[in-house]
Scaffold this motif. Structure first.
Motif, PDB file in Angstrom:
ATOM      1  N   THR A  85     -10.782 -20.618  -5.425  1.00  0.00           N
ATOM      2  CA  THR A  85     -10.863 -19.160  -5.385  1.00  0.00           C
ATOM      3  C   THR A  85     -12.241 -18.700  -4.928  1.00  0.00           C
ATOM      4  O   THR A  85     -13.199 -19.476  -4.915  1.00  0.00           O
ATOM      5  CB  THR A  85     -10.613 -18.554  -6.782  1.00  0.00           C
ATOM      6  OG1 THR A  85     -11.633 -19.008  -7.683  1.00  0.00           O
ATOM      7  CG2 THR A  85      -9.248 -18.963  -7.321  1.00  0.00           C
ATOM      8  N   ALA A  86     -12.319 -17.445  -4.579  1.00  0.00           N
ATOM      9  CA  ALA A  86     -13.612 -16.784  -4.393  1.00  0.00           C
ATOM     10  C   ALA A  86     -14.056 -16.228  -5.750  1.00  0.00           C
ATOM     11  O   ALA A  86     -13.290 -16.230  -6.724  1.00  0.00           O
ATOM     12  CB  ALA A  86     -13.486 -15.651  -3.380  1.00  0.00           C
ATOM     13  N   ARG A  87     -15.292 -15.783  -5.820  1.00  0.00           N
ATOM     14  CA  ARG A  87     -15.767 -15.033  -6.993  1.00  0.00           C
ATOM     15  C   ARG A  87     -16.254 -13.678  -6.507  1.00  0.00           C
ATOM     16  O   ARG A  87     -17.066 -13.596  -5.587  1.00  0.00           O
ATOM     17  CB  ARG A  87     -16.894 -15.772  -7.713  1.00  0.00           C
ATOM     18  CG  ARG A  87     -17.486 -14.966  -8.872  1.00  0.00           C
ATOM     19  CD  ARG A  87     -18.398 -15.798  -9.755  1.00  0.00           C
ATOM     20  NE  ARG A  87     -19.457 -16.461  -9.011  1.00  0.00           N
ATOM     21  CZ  ARG A  87     -20.329 -17.311  -9.564  1.00  0.00           C
ATOM     22  NH1 ARG A  87     -20.231 -17.611 -10.848  1.00  0.00           N
ATOM     23  NH2 ARG A  87     -21.269 -17.867  -8.828  1.00  0.00           N
ATOM     24  N   VAL A  88     -15.732 -12.618  -7.120  1.00  0.00           N
ATOM     25  CA  VAL A  88     -16.126 -11.261  -6.761  1.00  0.00           C
ATOM     26  C   VAL A  88     -16.800 -10.607  -7.969  1.00  0.00           C
ATOM     27  O   VAL A  88     -16.249 -10.619  -9.070  1.00  0.00           O
ATOM     28  CB  VAL A  88     -14.914 -10.421  -6.313  1.00  0.00           C
ATOM     29  CG1 VAL A  88     -15.330  -8.983  -6.030  1.00  0.00           C
ATOM     30  CG2 VAL A  88     -14.264 -11.043  -5.083  1.00  0.00           C
ATOM     31  N   ILE A  89     -17.991 -10.080  -7.739  1.00  0.00           N
ATOM     32  CA  ILE A  89     -18.757  -9.407  -8.785  1.00  0.00           C
ATOM     33  C   ILE A  89     -18.954  -7.957  -8.368  1.00  0.00           C
ATOM     34  O   ILE A  89     -19.501  -7.688  -7.291  1.00  0.00           O
ATOM     35  CB  ILE A  89     -20.122 -10.077  -9.014  1.00  0.00           C
ATOM     36  CG1 ILE A  89     -19.933 -11.546  -9.426  1.00  0.00           C
ATOM     37  CG2 ILE A  89     -20.932  -9.327 -10.070  1.00  0.00           C
ATOM     38  CD1 ILE A  89     -21.231 -12.332  -9.496  1.00  0.00           C
ATOM     39  N   LYS A 191     -13.645 -15.901   0.830  1.00  0.00           N
ATOM     40  CA  LYS A 191     -13.342 -17.303   1.059  1.00  0.00           C
ATOM     41  C   LYS A 191     -13.583 -18.095  -0.215  1.00  0.00           C
ATOM     42  O   LYS A 191     -14.467 -17.758  -1.015  1.00  0.00           O
ATOM     43  CB  LYS A 191     -14.216 -17.860   2.197  1.00  0.00           C
ATOM     44  CG  LYS A 191     -13.969 -17.214   3.551  1.00  0.00           C
ATOM     45  CD  LYS A 191     -14.865 -17.809   4.619  1.00  0.00           C
ATOM     46  CE  LYS A 191     -14.629 -17.156   5.970  1.00  0.00           C
ATOM     47  NZ  LYS A 191     -15.509 -17.716   7.025  1.00  0.00           N
ATOM     48  N   ALA A 192     -12.808 -19.157  -0.383  1.00  0.00           N
ATOM     49  CA  ALA A 192     -12.966 -20.011  -1.549  1.00  0.00           C
ATOM     50  C   ALA A 192     -14.377 -20.587  -1.589  1.00  0.00           C
ATOM     51  O   ALA A 192     -14.914 -21.013  -0.571  1.00  0.00           O
ATOM     52  CB  ALA A 192     -11.936 -21.138  -1.522  1.00  0.00           C
ATOM     53  N   GLY A 193     -14.980 -20.583  -2.778  1.00  0.00           N
ATOM     54  CA  GLY A 193     -16.312 -21.153  -2.947  1.00  0.00           C
ATOM     55  C   GLY A 193     -17.454 -20.196  -2.705  1.00  0.00           C
ATOM     56  O   GLY A 193     -18.618 -20.565  -2.888  1.00  0.00           O
ATOM     57  N   ASN A 194     -17.167 -18.966  -2.281  1.00  0.00           N
ATOM     58  CA  ASN A 194     -18.220 -17.975  -2.051  1.00  0.00           C
ATOM     59  C   ASN A 194     -18.204 -16.913  -3.142  1.00  0.00           C
ATOM     60  O   ASN A 194     -17.154 -16.585  -3.693  1.00  0.00           O
ATOM     61  CB  ASN A 194     -18.051 -17.288  -0.695  1.00  0.00           C
ATOM     62  CG  ASN A 194     -18.512 -18.153   0.459  1.00  0.00           C
ATOM     63  OD1 ASN A 194     -19.056 -19.243   0.254  1.00  0.00           O
ATOM     64  ND2 ASN A 194     -18.310 -17.680   1.673  1.00  0.00           N
ATOM     65  N   THR A 195     -19.382 -16.358  -3.418  1.00  0.00           N
ATOM     66  CA  THR A 195     -19.525 -15.242  -4.346  1.00  0.00           C
ATOM     67  C   THR A 195     -19.857 -13.985  -3.563  1.00  0.00           C
ATOM     68  O   THR A 195     -20.774 -13.981  -2.735  1.00  0.00           O
ATOM     69  CB  THR A 195     -20.653 -15.508  -5.369  1.00  0.00           C
ATOM     70  OG1 THR A 195     -20.297 -16.634  -6.171  1.00  0.00           O
ATOM     71  CG2 THR A 195     -20.872 -14.302  -6.274  1.00  0.00           C
TER      72      THR A 195
END
Length: 230
Positions: A85-89, A191-195
């Motif tokens: 997954t991606a990480r969204v903050i 994208k998977a692996g990005n914040t």
């Protein structure tokens, strides 16, 4: 999970004991199988190298996968677990240019508009998603914003499958809903692996993005695994 070539998986490993891998049903790993794959969180999967992901309810769970080959000379294998997954903050605060002291948000959601899947089967070999489903992600918590402070919403969506737009919604006082379009193109495509960190300001009339930053998650080496053998 152990497998060889196109053979079905042998579902033998579990991480129910914290960081330890427990063999539920001992097998002759070297004799029958040459490869290993893994997913996090652990899922009891039989005869498949995919695991199911559903992010529609808050998307607060991190999902990872990995695979590796068993070395028949020393009974070792090394699995590099990567993020599915991606990480969204989202850092949300009251616009400092207005005089508002307190604001209330009664639930938030994200409409993925067939750009970001909310469910699907993730391959433990490639990370590719099959049988993707599209819908919305709900964030049920009520939020009180205070002037000078920031509320942070963190979630883990599946990666975007194409360029496009998603919509973030915030239900506010008076029964109104504020809509924040978020463009997912170029380096801002999830994208998977990005914040992806969004700084967002609130006014009673709108939500507005003031800045976006993109970073990759830090890689940490977890060491190899030795198969106990006689």
């Amino acid at each position: 999970y152990f497998y060889s070539g196109s053979n079905s998986l042998s579902n033998v490993l579990s991480n129910k004991e914290g960081v330890s891998w427990i063999i539920n049903n001992p097998v002759d790993a070297i004799g029958q199988y040459t490869n290993v794959c893994a997913c996090y969180p652990y899922s009891n999967i039989n005869y498949s190298r995919e695991f199911y992901v559903d992010t529609s309810k808050e998307a607060r769970e991190q999902y990872m996968y990995g695979n590796g080959a068993i070395d028949p000379e020393n009974y070792r294998f090394d699995i590099n677990m990567v993020h599915a997954t991606a990480r969204v903050i989202m850092n949300i605060s009251i616009d400092p240019e207005i005089s508002l002291e307190t604001a209330y948000i009664y639930g938030m959601s994200l409409s993925t508009n067939k750009v970001v899947p909310t469910s699907g089967y993730v391959s433990m070999e490639t990370g590719n998603i099959s049988n993707a489903g599209y819908g919305s992600i709900s964030f049920g918590s009520d939020v009180t914003l205070k002037r000078g402070s920031t509320y942070t919403l963190t979630f883990y969506p599946l990666p975007a499958t194409e360029d496009g737009m998603v919509n973030f919604y915030a239900n506010v006082e008076g029964g109104s809903t504020l809509t924040l379009p978020i463009e997912l193109t170029g380096e801002n495509m999830w994208k998977a692996g990005n914040t992806y960190t969004y700084n967002i300001v609130y006014t009673p009339q709108e939500l507005r993005i003031t800045s976006v930053s993109v970073q990759t998650w830090k890689e940490v080496h977890g060491g190899d695994v030795i198969i106990n053998h006689k």
